[in-house]
Design a protein around this motif. Structure first.
Motif, short mmCIF file in Angstrom:
data_model
loop_
_atom_site.label_atom_id
_atom_site.label_comp_id
_atom_site.label_asym_id
_atom_site.label_seq_id
_atom_site.Cartn_x
_atom_site.Cartn_y
_atom_site.Cartn_z
N ASN A 13 66.74 22.17 -7.30
CA ASN A 13 67.86 23.03 -6.87
C ASN A 13 67.87 23.04 -5.34
OD1 ASN A 13 66.09 25.08 -5.93
ND2 ASN A 13 66.24 26.23 -7.82
N SER A 14 68.84 23.75 -4.76
CA SER A 14 68.98 23.72 -3.31
C SER A 14 67.99 24.62 -2.59
CB SER A 14 70.42 24.12 -2.93
OG SER A 14 70.71 25.43 -3.40
N LEU A 15 67.11 25.30 -3.33
CA LEU A 15 66.12 26.19 -2.74
C LEU A 15 64.73 25.55 -2.66
CD1 LEU A 15 67.12 29.44 -4.68
CD2 LEU A 15 67.98 28.65 -2.46
N HIS A 16 64.51 24.51 -3.42
CA HIS A 16 63.18 23.88 -3.50
C HIS A 16 63.21 22.55 -2.76
CE1 HIS A 16 60.72 26.22 -6.59
NE2 HIS A 16 61.78 26.96 -6.33
N HIS A 17 62.91 22.62 -1.46
CA HIS A 17 63.02 21.42 -0.64
C HIS A 17 62.01 21.41 0.51
CE1 HIS A 17 64.94 23.90 2.46
NE2 HIS A 17 65.60 24.47 1.47
N LEU A 18 61.13 22.41 0.58
CA LEU A 18 60.30 22.60 1.76
C LEU A 18 59.39 21.42 2.08
CD1 LEU A 18 59.22 26.35 1.41
CD2 LEU A 18 61.06 25.37 2.81
N PHE A 19 58.91 20.72 1.06
CA PHE A 19 57.89 19.70 1.28
C PHE A 19 58.40 18.28 1.01
CE2 PHE A 19 55.85 23.66 -0.24
CZ PHE A 19 55.22 24.03 0.95
N LEU A 20 59.71 18.13 0.85
CA LEU A 20 60.26 16.81 0.54
C LEU A 20 59.99 15.80 1.65
CD1 LEU A 20 63.73 17.72 -1.00
CD2 LEU A 20 61.70 16.93 -2.23
N ALA A 21 60.13 16.24 2.90
CA ALA A 21 59.95 15.31 4.01
C ALA A 21 58.52 14.77 4.05
CB ALA A 21 60.29 16.00 5.33
N GLU A 22 57.54 15.62 3.71
CA GLU A 22 56.14 15.16 3.69
C GLU A 22 55.95 14.02 2.70
OE1 GLU A 22 53.58 18.39 2.82
OE2 GLU A 22 54.27 19.66 4.48
N TRP A 23 56.51 14.20 1.50
CA TRP A 23 56.34 13.18 0.46
C TRP A 23 57.15 11.94 0.77
CZ3 TRP A 23 52.91 13.31 -3.57
CH2 TRP A 23 52.22 14.52 -3.74
N ARG A 24 58.34 12.12 1.33
CA ARG A 24 59.14 10.95 1.69
C ARG A 24 58.45 10.15 2.78
NH1 ARG A 24 64.49 9.53 0.72
NH2 ARG A 24 64.65 7.30 1.09
N GLY A 25 57.79 10.85 3.70
CA GLY A 25 57.05 10.15 4.74
C GLY A 25 55.86 9.39 4.19
N ALA A 26 55.21 9.98 3.19
CA ALA A 26 54.04 9.33 2.59
C ALA A 26 54.43 8.17 1.68
CB ALA A 26 53.22 10.35 1.80
N TYR A 27 55.62 8.29 1.06
CA TYR A 27 56.07 7.26 0.11
C TYR A 27 57.52 6.87 0.45
CZ TYR A 27 51.99 8.95 -2.37
OH TYR A 27 50.70 9.32 -2.70
N PRO A 28 57.71 6.11 1.52
CA PRO A 28 59.06 5.77 1.97
C PRO A 28 59.85 4.93 0.97
CG PRO A 28 57.41 4.52 3.21
CD PRO A 28 56.68 5.56 2.43
N ALA A 29 59.17 4.26 0.06
CA ALA A 29 59.88 3.45 -0.94
C ALA A 29 60.34 4.27 -2.13
CB ALA A 29 58.98 2.30 -1.41
N ALA A 30 59.85 5.51 -2.25
CA ALA A 30 60.28 6.36 -3.37
C ALA A 30 61.71 6.80 -3.15
CB ALA A 30 59.35 7.57 -3.47
N ARG A 31 62.43 7.01 -4.25
CA ARG A 31 63.82 7.46 -4.18
C ARG A 31 63.87 8.98 -4.19
NH1 ARG A 31 66.64 3.40 -8.62
NH2 ARG A 31 66.02 1.44 -7.63
N LEU A 32 64.70 9.53 -3.33
CA LEU A 32 64.82 10.98 -3.18
C LEU A 32 66.12 11.46 -3.83
CD1 LEU A 32 63.49 13.46 -1.91
CD2 LEU A 32 64.67 12.92 0.22
N TYR A 33 65.99 12.40 -4.79
CA TYR A 33 67.13 12.88 -5.57
C TYR A 33 67.42 14.34 -5.21
CZ TYR A 33 66.87 8.72 -8.49
OH TYR A 33 66.87 7.42 -8.94
#
Length: 229
Positions: free
Chosen positions: A67-87
């Motif tokens: 949902n639009s409230l659960h996003h605090l740590f997305l950048a950390e994981w995207r940085g660790a796994y740049p090939a993963a797709r972000l939904y």
């Protein structure tokens, strides 16, 4: 740190966060799909230990903001796994313009996990549009903020009173009153609920409530009785 919750599904509890002075625990769910790809629901704060446990299960491929409230740590994981797709759940692109989302979540699961995970949007809520998921193999429905339950001692002072009035500390998990009142499009919400109740749910996971491990379908029906009536 990762605890199994059924076949090919794990749960990890993260740090406590604060919203307007109200403290909320965080929780993520990891689902291993056929072939070893990992679906990470509401990723919590990354750490070396958690990362090692996740990588031992498979390859991180899908990072899910439910949902639009659960996003605090997305950048950390995207940085660790740049090939993963972000939904992104509806509304999150506008809130997090700093993140390059690959795809928006809708009423139908994408082909990447459609055979193993179903999903539906709970539309019509002014606070947020939540994507509810169902993992077929484990019979687990996954809610984010729509169902909550805290121990009465969790909040103190005036916040304890607000939490009690909001049903956050009721005798069993409930949809908080603020979310109930925010459902201005109840026809859409009822349609989504009918789809959810059609799932053969045995277990229920929630971001802010203890897991329900039996009779999940009956639990959901009871929790949303106010909406279906």
């Amino acid at each position: 740190m990762l605890a199994p919750f059924g076949e090919d599904i794990w749960v990890a509890d993260g740090p406590v966060t604060s919203v307007a002075g109200f403290h909320y625990p965080t929780r993520m769910v990891v689902i291993r799909l056929e072939g070893g790809a990992l679906f990470l629901w509401s990723p919590t704060r990354i750490s070396d230990e958690l990362r090692a446990e996740v990588e031992a299960l498979g390859q991180v491929r899908y990072l899910i903001a439910p949902n639009s409230l659960h996003h605090l740590f997305l950048a950390e994981w995207r940085g660790a796994y740049p090939a993963a797709r972000l939904y992104a759940a509806p509304g999150l692109r506008q809130r997090r313009k700093d993140l390059a989302f690959d795809r928006d979540l809708g009423d139908a699961p994408p082909a990447e996990w459609a055979e193993e995970i179903d999903q539906v949007l709970m539309r019509g809520n002014l606070i947020t549009t939540e994507v509810v998921f169902f993992h077929r193999k484990s019979g687990t429905a996954i809610f984010t903020d729509l169902i909550q339950h805290f121990d009465r001692a969790w909040f103190t002072g005036w916040r304890a009173l607000v939490a009690r009035l909001d049903l956050m500390t009721a005798g069993e998990p409930q949809v908080p009153r603020k979310f109930r009142n925010a459902f201005v499009g109840r026809r859409h919400a009822r349609a989504a609920l009918q789809r959810i109740l059609a799932w053969p749910t045995r277990r229920v996971l929630m971001a802010h409530a203890p897991p329900v491990e039996t009779d999940g379908q009956a639990f959901i029906a009871r929790t949303f009785r106010w909406l279906s009536g």
